[in-house]
Motif scaffolding. Structure first.
Motif, PDB file in Angstrom:
ATOM      1  N   TRP A  45       0.825  -1.202   0.000  1.00 34.60           N
ATOM      2  CA  TRP A  45       0.000   0.000   0.000  1.00 34.60           C
ATOM      3  C   TRP A  45       0.864   1.259   0.000  1.00 34.60           C
ATOM      4  O   TRP A  45       0.519   2.252  -0.645  1.00 34.60           O
ATOM      5  CB  TRP A  45      -0.972  -0.004   1.172  1.00 34.60           C
ATOM      6  CG  TRP A  45      -1.935   1.136   1.072  1.00 34.60           C
ATOM      7  CD1 TRP A  45      -2.057   2.193   1.917  1.00 34.60           C
ATOM      8  CD2 TRP A  45      -2.893   1.358   0.031  1.00 34.60           C
ATOM      9  NE1 TRP A  45      -3.036   3.056   1.475  1.00 34.60           N
ATOM     10  CE2 TRP A  45      -3.567   2.557   0.316  1.00 34.60           C
ATOM     11  CE3 TRP A  45      -3.236   0.648  -1.113  1.00 34.60           C
ATOM     12  CZ2 TRP A  45      -4.567   3.070  -0.500  1.00 34.60           C
ATOM     13  CZ3 TRP A  45      -4.240   1.168  -1.926  1.00 34.60           C
ATOM     14  CH2 TRP A  45      -4.889   2.366  -1.614  1.00 34.60           C
ATOM     15  N   SER A  46       1.982   1.235   0.687  1.00 32.84           N
ATOM     16  CA  SER A  46       2.907   2.381   0.663  1.00 32.84           C
ATOM     17  C   SER A  46       3.420   2.621  -0.753  1.00 32.84           C
ATOM     18  O   SER A  46       3.491   3.764  -1.210  1.00 32.84           O
ATOM     19  CB  SER A  46       4.086   2.147   1.604  1.00 32.84           C
ATOM     20  OG  SER A  46       3.656   2.153   2.938  1.00 32.84           O
ATOM     21  N   SER A  49       0.446   4.023  -2.854  1.00 33.62           N
ATOM     22  CA  SER A  49       0.169   5.415  -2.490  1.00 33.62           C
ATOM     23  C   SER A  49       1.241   6.373  -2.995  1.00 33.62           C
ATOM     24  O   SER A  49       0.929   7.490  -3.409  1.00 33.62           O
ATOM     25  CB  SER A  49       0.051   5.552  -0.968  1.00 33.62           C
ATOM     26  OG  SER A  49      -1.021   4.794  -0.500  1.00 33.62           O
ATOM     27  N   ILE A  52       0.918   6.622  -7.193  1.00 34.13           N
ATOM     28  CA  ILE A  52      -0.419   6.582  -7.770  1.00 34.13           C
ATOM     29  C   ILE A  52      -0.569   7.537  -8.957  1.00 34.13           C
ATOM     30  O   ILE A  52      -1.363   7.283  -9.859  1.00 34.13           O
ATOM     31  CB  ILE A  52      -1.498   6.848  -6.686  1.00 34.13           C
ATOM     32  CG1 ILE A  52      -2.871   6.381  -7.154  1.00 34.13           C
ATOM     33  CG2 ILE A  52      -1.538   8.290  -6.272  1.00 34.13           C
ATOM     34  CD1 ILE A  52      -3.025   4.929  -7.237  1.00 34.13           C
ATOM     35  N   HIS A  72      -9.052   1.699   2.505  1.00 32.62           N
ATOM     36  CA  HIS A  72      -8.084   2.784   2.390  1.00 32.62           C
ATOM     37  C   HIS A  72      -8.131   3.254   0.947  1.00 32.62           C
ATOM     38  O   HIS A  72      -8.283   2.439   0.034  1.00 32.62           O
ATOM     39  CB  HIS A  72      -6.674   2.311   2.734  1.00 32.62           C
ATOM     40  CG  HIS A  72      -6.574   1.692   4.088  1.00 32.62           C
ATOM     41  ND1 HIS A  72      -6.353   2.435   5.221  1.00 32.62           N
ATOM     42  CD2 HIS A  72      -6.690   0.408   4.491  1.00 32.62           C
ATOM     43  CE1 HIS A  72      -6.324   1.614   6.270  1.00 32.62           C
ATOM     44  NE2 HIS A  72      -6.536   0.383   5.848  1.00 32.62           N
ATOM     45  N   ALA A  74      -6.417   6.017  -2.168  1.00 26.43           N
ATOM     46  CA  ALA A  74      -5.319   6.879  -2.604  1.00 26.43           C
ATOM     47  C   ALA A  74      -5.682   7.417  -3.977  1.00 26.43           C
ATOM     48  O   ALA A  74      -6.311   6.721  -4.772  1.00 26.43           O
ATOM     49  CB  ALA A  74      -4.012   6.102  -2.662  1.00 26.43           C
ATOM     50  N   HIS A 102      -6.770  10.468   1.488  1.00 29.33           N
ATOM     51  CA  HIS A 102      -5.866   9.398   1.901  1.00 29.33           C
ATOM     52  C   HIS A 102      -6.213   8.995   3.301  1.00 29.33           C
ATOM     53  O   HIS A 102      -6.404   9.827   4.167  1.00 29.33           O
ATOM     54  CB  HIS A 102      -4.414   9.869   1.857  1.00 29.33           C
ATOM     55  CG  HIS A 102      -3.999  10.327   0.506  1.00 29.33           C
ATOM     56  ND1 HIS A 102      -3.531   9.453  -0.447  1.00 29.33           N
ATOM     57  CD2 HIS A 102      -4.030  11.535  -0.089  1.00 29.33           C
ATOM     58  CE1 HIS A 102      -3.253  10.130  -1.542  1.00 29.33           C
ATOM     59  NE2 HIS A 102      -3.554  11.395  -1.333  1.00 29.33           N
TER      60      HIS A 102
END
Length: 103
Positions: A45-46, A49, A52, A72, A74, A102
Motif C-alpha cells: 500500500w505504501s 500510495s 499513484i 483505504h 489513494a 488518503h
C-alpha cells in the motif's frame, strides 16, 4: 497471520501493476487479490500510495471492526471515503470538485 487482501488500482503506472502481480493475482483488469501478511500489505500500500500519479486505488482487508473490513483510498476520483460513527461509507463528489482522500 496472512489474510485476504484486495486492491483495485485504476489508471496506475505499469511498473506499479507489475509490482502488485509479484504478490497478488490480477483476477480482472485492475483488481488484485492475494493472501498476504499485514507487513506485506502495508508495504504494498505504501508503494501504491507513493506512485499513484493521476490514478486511483482502494485497499480492502479484514479488520476487527463492525463491518469486518477496512478501506483505504489513494488518488483523486469522484468517490471518497467517509467515516460515519465507525462505519466506512463512500460519498460522491460533484464533478469538478475532486480532492484526494488518503486514509
Amino acid at each position: 497471520m496472512p489474510s485476504l487482501t484486495m486492491i483495485s488500482a485504476t489508471a496506475v503506472p505499469d511498473h506499479l501493476r507489475g509490482a502488485l502481480t509479484r504478490w497478488m493475482l490480477e483476477v480482472t483488469p485492475e483488481l488484485y487479490v492475494g493472501t498476504v501478511s499485514a507487513r506485506v500489505r502495508d508495504e504494498l500500500w505504501s508503494a501504491v500510495s507513493a506512485s499513484i500519479g493521476d490514478g486511483m486505488a482502494v485497499l480492502v482487508h479484514p479488520s476487527s471492526n463492525e463491518q469486518g473490513f477496512a478501506l483505504h483510498t489513494a488518488g483523486s476520483r469522484r468517490r471518497r471515503l467517509v467515516d460515519f460513527d465507525g462505519l466506512s461509507l463512500i460519498a460522491f463528489h460533484q464533478e469538478g470538485k475532486e480532492t484526494a482522500n488518503h486514509r
